[in-house]
Design an enzyme around this catalytic site. Structure first.
Site, PDB file in Angstrom:
ATOM      1  N   ASP A   1      -9.831   2.966   2.101  1.00 54.26           N
ATOM      2  CA  ASP A   1      -9.897   2.485   3.494  1.00 54.26           C
ATOM      3  C   ASP A   1     -10.447   3.595   4.395  1.00 54.26           C
ATOM      4  O   ASP A   1     -11.238   3.328   5.305  1.00 54.26           O
ATOM      5  CB  ASP A   1      -8.502   2.090   4.013  1.00 54.26           C
TER       6      ASP A   1
ATOM      7  N   LYS B   1       0.806  -1.232   0.000  1.00 56.23           N
ATOM      8  CA  LYS B   1       0.000   0.000   0.000  1.00 56.23           C
ATOM      9  C   LYS B   1       0.835   1.277   0.000  1.00 56.23           C
ATOM     10  O   LYS B   1       0.390   2.305  -0.500  1.00 56.23           O
ATOM     11  CB  LYS B   1      -0.952   0.018   1.208  1.00 56.23           C
TER      12      LYS B   1
END
Ligand code: ATR
Length: 307
Positions: free
Chosen positions: A130, A94
């Site tokens: 997220d 990420k």
């Protein structure tokens, strides 16, 4: 290479199972999306995204790709070469993926992590769903973040997206972490990059007790509680008060020990499966430009986790 129907038969799948798997629609025009990570075997994303594509009759398909750290650069080059529309990015890529993108959405840049990449055919743009996925279940409940005191337990990658989302919503954030340096570093980073305020400290019973006594929302972003319902809880049950909303971003098991103990104490709770479904729904909207079927995606997450 020529078609080899006998190979297809040798997979052992019955025609009915293949049909249920939803691949019969794949053609030369199908738009391809996927997830890259290592490990990637346990990801819920293909089940969730393909269920949503099918439900809306979209000619899309979503597949998992196991990509090691060493192969990340060529994997992203491959995304361009293969004309893949969108990718979700999971552990451990990420943060590492950022330098390989053409542009990064401002929130993802501040968080310093990307979990969704979308290609428009020429450029790759990174997003972080997220953060939005974390906030949506709070918005659905009408939770008032502005000026509320929130306790975030943990200071890893997940905590970063959670804390940014909370601060952007106007909350005052306290971060407690087993390794206090990481909590201080995250609080400093938040204070530098947002107009909001954040404090960091060590995750110990004294600090927990004090923070819990004047918080309205507590979020567990650590891996404590993962695996089995009888697992550990990051918060002693005696510290749980019925006016605190308890949000555990751990989604496996569906009901962690923290969530069970919070419910027993009379607290309202949000389980990690909701955030998981919402981050997927927001990624789906980036890939397709169409509103995601969120209820169906939530149901699919629950089904995948109970199978
Ligand atoms: P993620 O990206 O999922 O947040 P991470 O960056 O490895 O993963 O962070 C894991 C978080 O869980 C950290 O806050 C970690 O605390 P440390 O910074 O002290 O390592 C926390 N964590 C993991 N196991 C823990 C445990 N047994 N007790 C308390 N905190 C724990």
């Amino acid at each position: 290479m020529q078609d080899q129907p006998e190979r297809v038969l040798s997979t052992g799948l019955s025609p009915a199972k293949s049909e249920a798997g939803g691949l019969s629609h794949v053609s030369g025009k199908t738009v391809v999306c996927g997830v890259i990570g290592d490990p990637v075997e346990h990801t819920m994303s293909p089940a969730m995204q393909n269920a949503a594509f099918r439900a809306l009759g979209l000619d899309f398909a979503y597949v998992p790709f196991k990509v090691t750290r060493e192969e990340l650069r060529v994997a992203i080059a491959g995304m361009r070469a293969l004309n893949i529309r969108g990718l979700n990015i999971t552990i451990p890529h990420k943060v590492a993926v950022l330098p390989f993108l053409d542009s990064v959405d401002p929130l993802a840049k501040k968080i310093g992590a990307v979990n969704t990449i979308v290609s428009n055919g020429t450029t790759l743009t990174g997003y972080n769903t997220d953060a939005g996925g974390f906030i949506q279940p709070l918005l659905e409940r009408g939770f008032e973040l502005r000026d509320s005191r929130v306790l975030v337990i943990g200071a890893g990658g997940a905590a970063r997206a959670v804390a940014f989302a909370l601060i952007e919503g106007g909350a005052r954030v306290v971060v407690l972490n087993r390794t206090p340096d990481r909590a201080h570093e995250l609080a400093r980073h938040l204070s530098q990059h947002t107009p909001g305020r954040a404090e960091g400290g060590e995750l110990n019973n004294d600090n927990l007790f004090e923070a819990m006594s004047n918080t309205v929302l507590v979020v567990n972003t650590t891996s404590v509680g993962m695996g089995t319902p009888e697992g550990q809880s990051p918060i002693p049950s005696a510290f749980l008060r019925r006016d605190i909303l308890v949000y555990d971003i751990v989604y496996n098991p569906l009901k962690t020990r923290l969530i069970s103990e919070a419910q027993a104490a009379g607290c309202r709770t949000i389980a990690g499966a909701e955030m998981l479904a919402w981050q997927g729904a927001l990624a789906f909207e980036r890939f397709t430009g169409i509103k995601a079927p969120i209820e169906l995606m939530k149901q699919q997450v629950v089904r995948s986790l109970t199978e």
